[in-house]
Scaffold this active site. Structure first.
Site, PDB file in Angstrom:
ATOM      1  N   GLU A  12     -38.074 -10.474  -9.354  1.00 46.67           N
ATOM      2  CA  GLU A  12     -38.945  -9.466  -9.957  1.00 46.67           C
ATOM      3  C   GLU A  12     -40.333  -9.488  -9.329  1.00 46.67           C
ATOM      4  O   GLU A  12     -40.873 -10.557  -9.024  1.00 46.67           O
ATOM      5  CB  GLU A  12     -39.123  -9.702 -11.464  1.00 46.67           C
ATOM      6  CG  GLU A  12     -37.850  -9.724 -12.266  1.00 46.67           C
ATOM      7  CD  GLU A  12     -37.214  -8.378 -12.474  1.00 46.67           C
ATOM      8  OE1 GLU A  12     -37.877  -7.347 -12.202  1.00 46.67           O
ATOM      9  OE2 GLU A  12     -36.052  -8.352 -12.915  1.00 46.67           O
ATOM     10  N   THR A  13     -40.891  -8.291  -9.172  1.00 46.15           N
ATOM     11  CA  THR A  13     -42.314  -8.107  -8.893  1.00 46.15           C
ATOM     12  C   THR A  13     -42.885  -7.277 -10.028  1.00 46.15           C
ATOM     13  O   THR A  13     -42.347  -6.217 -10.369  1.00 46.15           O
ATOM     14  CB  THR A  13     -42.535  -7.393  -7.553  1.00 46.15           C
ATOM     15  OG1 THR A  13     -42.052  -8.223  -6.479  1.00 46.15           O
ATOM     16  CG2 THR A  13     -44.006  -7.089  -7.333  1.00 46.15           C
TER      17      THR A  13
END
Length: 260
Positions: free
Chosen positions: A46-47
């Protein structure tokens, strides 16, 4: 254009443990296409992107392949960066997201997420999913966009060897695999090849579904959990009506600048 970037490991008290997430604070939103490209370049599960608005933060999460509606570990990591790297002065952070209002409260080194809970229910399970595992689950359920498989014991969870090519054929966010723990209340692993993540090291959002299930099975409101990926995640989950409190620690790993 230059953008700040941070990386933190969530649900762990040591670097190289838990689940890493990239955090990109923004003054204003950039295009969805650019956010997706940055997430792919980061190549982490995830970002998270943040935009402040009246002392609240709008948060969005991207895997390398898609935007998702909820991510626990990247929210925990984002709160850690705000508290420890960006000088946020309060003891609670309010996030606005596609899953509604989320909060993260800081008590010493412990961060606690307040997320909506989802109870798994019976559903028709595609044969490709069951056939995609070397060990067959004892119970098959579904919780919103995730399939939810219950196995007999912790050893079976550790020994799972998924065939990702089969799992990827089924449209879903992911597959939660869980069992009673040997030393904690329950253990889990999370696989999401259709979302570009074969195995996620620690998945806070999965525990919004794990907690209500195991709370009912075990007759407990507060439970200790391990996500037994190679990096290992440690979580405490407490049911609070239709919400679940998910607590853990985080550590900073990286800070830098993106040039795009």
């Amino acid at each position: 254009m230059k953008l700040p970037i941070y990386q933190a490991d969530a649900f762990t008290d040591t670097v190289f443990g838990g689940n890493p997430a990239a955090i990109v604070p923004l003054k204003e939103w950039i295009s969805d296409d650019l956010m997706q490209k940055i997430a792919l370049e980061n190549n982490l599960s995830e970002t998270a992107y943040l935009v402040e608005n009246n002392n609240r933060f709008h948060i969005r999460w991207f895997t390398p392949a898609v935007e998702v509606d909820l991510c626990g570990h990247a929210t925990l990591a984002a709160a850690h960066i705000l508290f420890e790297e960006l000088g946020y002065a309060g003891d609670i952070i309010f996030f606005d997201s596609k899953s509604g209002e989320l909060t993260v409260k800081k008590e010493r080194d412990l961060l606690t997420l307040d997320f909506p809970a989802t109870k798994p229910t019976k559903a028709e399970i595609p044969s490709e999913l069951v056939d995609g595992f070397n060990i067959k689950p004892e119970i098959t359920l579904k919780a919103n966009e995730d399939y939810f498989f219950v196995f007999r014991n912790e050893t079976e969870i550790r020994n799972l060897d998924p065939v990702f090519a089969k799992l990827k054929k089924v449209k879903s966010r992911g597959i939660i695999c869980t069992a009673k723990g040997d030393e904690v209340d329950f253990v889990s692993r999370f696989f999401a090849p259709a979302a570009g993540i074969d195995e996620d090291p620690v998945t806070g959002s999965a525990h919004t579904k794990l907690a209500p299930y195991w709370s009912e099975i075990l007759g407990k409101q507060t439970m200790n959990a391990h996500q037994i990926s190679a990096r290992l995640g440690k979580l405490e989950c407490t049911m609070k009506g239709d919400r679940v409190l998910i607590s853990g620690m985080a550590v900073s790993y990286l800070k830098g600048e993106i040039t795009v």
